[in-house]
Design a protein around this motif. Sequence first.
Motif, PDB file in Angstrom:
ATOM      1  N   ALA A   1      -6.866  -7.065   3.709  1.00  0.00           N
ATOM      2  CA  ALA A   1      -5.519  -7.074   4.288  1.00  0.00           C
ATOM      3  C   ALA A   1      -4.897  -5.684   4.209  1.00  0.00           C
ATOM      4  CB  ALA A   1      -4.641  -8.096   3.568  1.00  0.00           C
ATOM      5  N   ALA A   2      -5.146  -4.966   3.114  1.00  0.00           N
ATOM      6  CA  ALA A   2      -4.615  -3.607   2.971  1.00  0.00           C
ATOM      7  C   ALA A   2      -5.173  -2.693   4.064  1.00  0.00           C
ATOM      8  CB  ALA A   2      -4.937  -3.050   1.587  1.00  0.00           C
TER       9      ALA A   2
ATOM     10  N   LEU B   1      -1.276  -4.024  -5.406  1.00  0.00           N
ATOM     11  CA  LEU B   1      -0.810  -2.718  -4.954  1.00  0.00           C
ATOM     12  C   LEU B   1      -2.006  -1.786  -4.837  1.00  0.00           C
ATOM     13  CD1 LEU B   1       1.532  -0.748  -4.343  1.00  0.00           C
ATOM     14  CD2 LEU B   1       1.650  -0.295  -6.791  1.00  0.00           C
ATOM     15  N   TYR B   2      -2.124  -1.120  -3.692  1.00  0.00           N
ATOM     16  CA  TYR B   2      -3.206  -0.178  -3.452  1.00  0.00           C
ATOM     17  C   TYR B   2      -2.634   1.202  -3.198  1.00  0.00           C
ATOM     18  CZ  TYR B   2      -6.039  -4.329  -2.916  1.00  0.00           C
ATOM     19  OH  TYR B   2      -6.683  -5.516  -3.149  1.00  0.00           O
ATOM     20  N   LEU B   3      -3.373   2.225  -3.627  1.00  0.00           N
ATOM     21  CA  LEU B   3      -3.004   3.611  -3.367  1.00  0.00           C
ATOM     22  C   LEU B   3      -4.034   4.203  -2.423  1.00  0.00           C
ATOM     23  CD1 LEU B   3      -2.086   4.884  -6.929  1.00  0.00           C
ATOM     24  CD2 LEU B   3      -0.528   4.260  -5.099  1.00  0.00           C
TER      25      LEU B   3
ATOM     26  N   THR C   1       0.843  -1.188   0.000  1.00  0.00           N
ATOM     27  CA  THR C   1       0.000   0.000   0.000  1.00  0.00           C
ATOM     28  C   THR C   1       0.881   1.241   0.000  1.00  0.00           C
ATOM     29  OG1 THR C   1      -1.632  -1.194   1.307  1.00  0.00           O
ATOM     30  CG2 THR C   1      -1.899   1.165   1.169  1.00  0.00           C
ATOM     31  N   VAL C   2       0.627   2.130  -0.939  1.00  0.00           N
ATOM     32  CA  VAL C   2       1.356   3.386  -1.017  1.00  0.00           C
ATOM     33  C   VAL C   2       0.420   4.492  -0.553  1.00  0.00           C
ATOM     34  CG1 VAL C   2       2.526   5.007  -2.550  1.00  0.00           C
ATOM     35  CG2 VAL C   2       2.767   2.541  -2.921  1.00  0.00           C
ATOM     36  N   LEU C   3       0.809   5.218   0.493  1.00  0.00           N
ATOM     37  CA  LEU C   3      -0.001   6.308   1.021  1.00  0.00           C
ATOM     38  C   LEU C   3       0.518   7.636   0.493  1.00  0.00           C
ATOM     39  CD1 LEU C   3      -0.500   3.936   3.064  1.00  0.00           C
ATOM     40  CD2 LEU C   3      -1.096   5.707   4.665  1.00  0.00           C
ATOM     41  N   LEU C   4      -0.394   8.431  -0.051  1.00  0.00           N
ATOM     42  CA  LEU C   4      -0.062   9.732  -0.613  1.00  0.00           C
ATOM     43  C   LEU C   4      -0.772  10.823   0.171  1.00  0.00           C
ATOM     44  CD1 LEU C   4      -0.737   8.883  -4.365  1.00  0.00           C
ATOM     45  CD2 LEU C   4       1.475   8.875  -3.215  1.00  0.00           C
ATOM     46  N   LYS C   5      -0.148  11.976   0.278  1.00  0.00           N
ATOM     47  CA  LYS C   5      -0.789  13.147   0.873  1.00  0.00           C
ATOM     48  C   LYS C   5      -0.400  14.357   0.037  1.00  0.00           C
ATOM     49  CE  LYS C   5      -1.320  15.884   5.056  1.00  0.00           C
ATOM     50  NZ  LYS C   5      -2.744  16.068   4.974  1.00  0.00           N
TER      51      LYS C   5
END
Length: 107
Positions: free
Chosen positions: A59-60, A96-98, A17-21
């Motif tokens: 799971a994410a 892959l999750y964003l 998981t890629v976290l964006l801000k």
Amino acid sequence: MSEEYFEVPIRCTGIATVLLKKIEDEYKVLLLKRNTSVLRNVWCYIGGSIEEGEKAWEAAFREINEETGITNVLLYASNKFDQYIHLKKIIYMLPLYLLDLWKTIKM
């Protein structure tokens, strides 16, 4: 002359998981410094194993909560992260999750 084909097993046992801000006009990516025996002191995305009975997206959500405490999230399915592991002769694939933190919570 006949051609021989060899199969490479594909395994999917985890998620990434890629976290964006968004800050002003730029997106920032959250990386965590790992403290495990395999990835000690390595900066990395949020990720983890898919537990028995879980779907990848479940799971994410769980991993995001466990690793950051963030619960109010909106996930976007992205591509996949894959890695060929030479010694084991497998391809390890992760969904892959964003997560766009700017749209889901105020930090």
